[in-house]
Design a protein around this motif. Structure first.
Motif, PDB file in Angstrom:
ATOM      1  N   ARG A  37       0.833  -1.209   0.000  1.00  0.00           N
ATOM      2  CA  ARG A  37       0.000   0.000   0.000  1.00  0.00           C
ATOM      3  C   ARG A  37       0.867   1.259   0.000  1.00  0.00           C
ATOM      4  NH1 ARG A  37      -4.639  -1.539   3.914  1.00  0.00           N
ATOM      5  NH2 ARG A  37      -6.281  -1.835   2.397  1.00  0.00           N
ATOM      6  N   LEU A  42      -2.832   1.741  -6.093  1.00  0.00           N
ATOM      7  CA  LEU A  42      -3.193   0.346  -5.898  1.00  0.00           C
ATOM      8  C   LEU A  42      -3.724  -0.319  -7.162  1.00  0.00           C
ATOM      9  CD1 LEU A  42      -4.938   0.500  -2.399  1.00  0.00           C
ATOM     10  CD2 LEU A  42      -2.555  -0.006  -2.943  1.00  0.00           C
ATOM     11  N   SER A  43      -4.223   0.460  -8.121  1.00  0.00           N
ATOM     12  CA  SER A  43      -4.817  -0.134  -9.318  1.00  0.00           C
ATOM     13  C   SER A  43      -3.781  -0.852 -10.177  1.00  0.00           C
ATOM     14  CB  SER A  43      -5.550   0.927 -10.144  1.00  0.00           C
ATOM     15  OG  SER A  43      -4.618   1.879 -10.620  1.00  0.00           O
ATOM     16  N   GLU A  44      -2.531  -0.419 -10.147  1.00  0.00           N
ATOM     17  CA  GLU A  44      -1.488  -1.068 -10.946  1.00  0.00           C
ATOM     18  C   GLU A  44      -0.388  -1.661 -10.061  1.00  0.00           C
ATOM     19  OE1 GLU A  44      -0.032   1.504 -13.994  1.00  0.00           O
ATOM     20  OE2 GLU A  44      -2.048   2.064 -14.632  1.00  0.00           O
ATOM     21  N   ASN A  45      -0.711  -1.964  -8.835  1.00  0.00           N
ATOM     22  CA  ASN A  45       0.269  -2.460  -7.882  1.00  0.00           C
ATOM     23  C   ASN A  45       0.165  -3.987  -7.782  1.00  0.00           C
ATOM     24  OD1 ASN A  45       1.762  -3.114  -5.593  1.00  0.00           O
ATOM     25  ND2 ASN A  45       1.303  -1.161  -4.593  1.00  0.00           N
ATOM     26  N   ALA A  46       1.033  -4.693  -8.514  1.00  0.00           N
ATOM     27  CA  ALA A  46       0.994  -6.159  -8.554  1.00  0.00           C
ATOM     28  C   ALA A  46       1.273  -6.776  -7.183  1.00  0.00           C
ATOM     29  CB  ALA A  46       1.991  -6.683  -9.580  1.00  0.00           C
ATOM     30  N   TYR A  48       0.518  -5.569  -4.267  1.00  0.00           N
ATOM     31  CA  TYR A  48      -0.690  -5.419  -3.466  1.00  0.00           C
ATOM     32  C   TYR A  48      -1.725  -6.479  -3.844  1.00  0.00           C
ATOM     33  CZ  TYR A  48      -5.026  -3.442  -1.611  1.00  0.00           C
ATOM     34  OH  TYR A  48      -6.223  -3.273  -0.967  1.00  0.00           O
ATOM     35  N   HIS A  49      -1.977  -6.642  -5.145  1.00  0.00           N
ATOM     36  CA  HIS A  49      -2.985  -7.601  -5.601  1.00  0.00           C
ATOM     37  C   HIS A  49      -2.577  -9.036  -5.257  1.00  0.00           C
ATOM     38  CE1 HIS A  49      -5.525  -4.631  -7.466  1.00  0.00           C
ATOM     39  NE2 HIS A  49      -4.460  -4.113  -8.070  1.00  0.00           N
ATOM     40  N   SER A  50      -1.299  -9.333  -5.368  1.00  0.00           N
ATOM     41  CA  SER A  50      -0.795 -10.658  -5.021  1.00  0.00           C
ATOM     42  C   SER A  50      -0.969 -10.914  -3.520  1.00  0.00           C
ATOM     43  CB  SER A  50       0.679 -10.766  -5.402  1.00  0.00           C
ATOM     44  OG  SER A  50       1.223 -11.974  -4.935  1.00  0.00           O
ATOM     45  N   LYS A  52      -3.117  -9.467  -1.491  1.00  0.00           N
ATOM     46  CA  LYS A  52      -4.552  -9.574  -1.177  1.00  0.00           C
ATOM     47  C   LYS A  52      -5.079 -10.964  -1.561  1.00  0.00           C
ATOM     48  CE  LYS A  52      -7.178  -6.824   0.156  1.00  0.00           C
ATOM     49  NZ  LYS A  52      -7.674  -6.609   1.525  1.00  0.00           N
ATOM     50  N   GLU A  53      -4.597 -11.503  -2.681  1.00  0.00           N
ATOM     51  CA  GLU A  53      -5.017 -12.834  -3.109  1.00  0.00           C
ATOM     52  C   GLU A  53      -4.542 -13.886  -2.102  1.00  0.00           C
ATOM     53  OE1 GLU A  53      -4.004 -15.539  -6.901  1.00  0.00           O
ATOM     54  OE2 GLU A  53      -4.759 -13.537  -7.392  1.00  0.00           O
ATOM     55  N   SER A  56      -6.623 -13.737   1.006  1.00  0.00           N
ATOM     56  CA  SER A  56      -7.912 -14.382   0.791  1.00  0.00           C
ATOM     57  C   SER A  56      -7.782 -15.900   0.950  1.00  0.00           C
ATOM     58  CB  SER A  56      -8.441 -14.041  -0.599  1.00  0.00           C
ATOM     59  OG  SER A  56      -9.632 -14.726  -0.855  1.00  0.00           O
TER      60      SER A  56
END
Length: 156
Positions: A37, A42-46, A48-50, A52-53, A56
């Motif tokens: 963060r 955050l929209s193009e932050n790999a 962050y998305h990784s 978060k996945e 989950s």
């Protein structure tokens, strides 16, 4: 809900995994999300998305394990003896190939065929339940009919 049969060892393994997820994995992923963060958009932050996945997945696994522990019926096999039941370690010989195999009959959350732990709901386990040393069992498998002789039944 239906109780989930587990051996003492199986329960301990699931409990240890749950504690590890809660005390090690969860805090680590929270830190990774926080760090990602800080990198901005955050929209193009790999990262962050990784993260978060992965979070989950970890949270889903924690929920699953808590459910298993909540429904666990821990069966002490050390006092059991006699015919094949849940928790039995069964030594078999394939009557066609003379190949010997040893399996412990366990619940589905403990099952690991490579480690010799056979799911109680499997065709072979269902055929073995209630049988004694010296009995022969016929099992319909995807590869065809198999015949096994029970060499020994033990509980530990």
């Amino acid at each position: 809900m239906e109780k989930i049969p587990l051996t003492r060892a199986g329960f301990a393994k699931i409990d240890a995994e749950l504690k590890h997820l809660k005390s090690v994995e969860r805090p680590a992923i929270i830190a990774a999300i926080s760090e990602a963060r800080a990198h901005g958009d955050l929209s193009e932050n790999a990262e962050y998305h990784s993260a978060k996945e992965k979070q989950s997945f970890i949270e889903g696994r924690i929920k699953e394990l808590e459910g298993v522990i909540g429904l666990a019926d821990v069966i002490d096999t050390s006092k059991m003896k006699g015919s094949v039941k849940f928790g039995a370690t069964v030594k078999l010989v394939d009557e066609d190939t003379d190949e010997e195999k040893t399996y412990q009959i366990v619940g589905e959350y403990e099952a690991d065929i490579e480690a010799g732990r056979l799911n109680i709901k499997s065709p072979l386990a269902r055929a073995l339940i209630g049988k004694d040393e010296g009995d022969s069992v016929e099992v319909r498998t995807p590869g065809g009919e198999k015949s096994y002789e029970i060499l020994s039944v033990s509980y530990s």
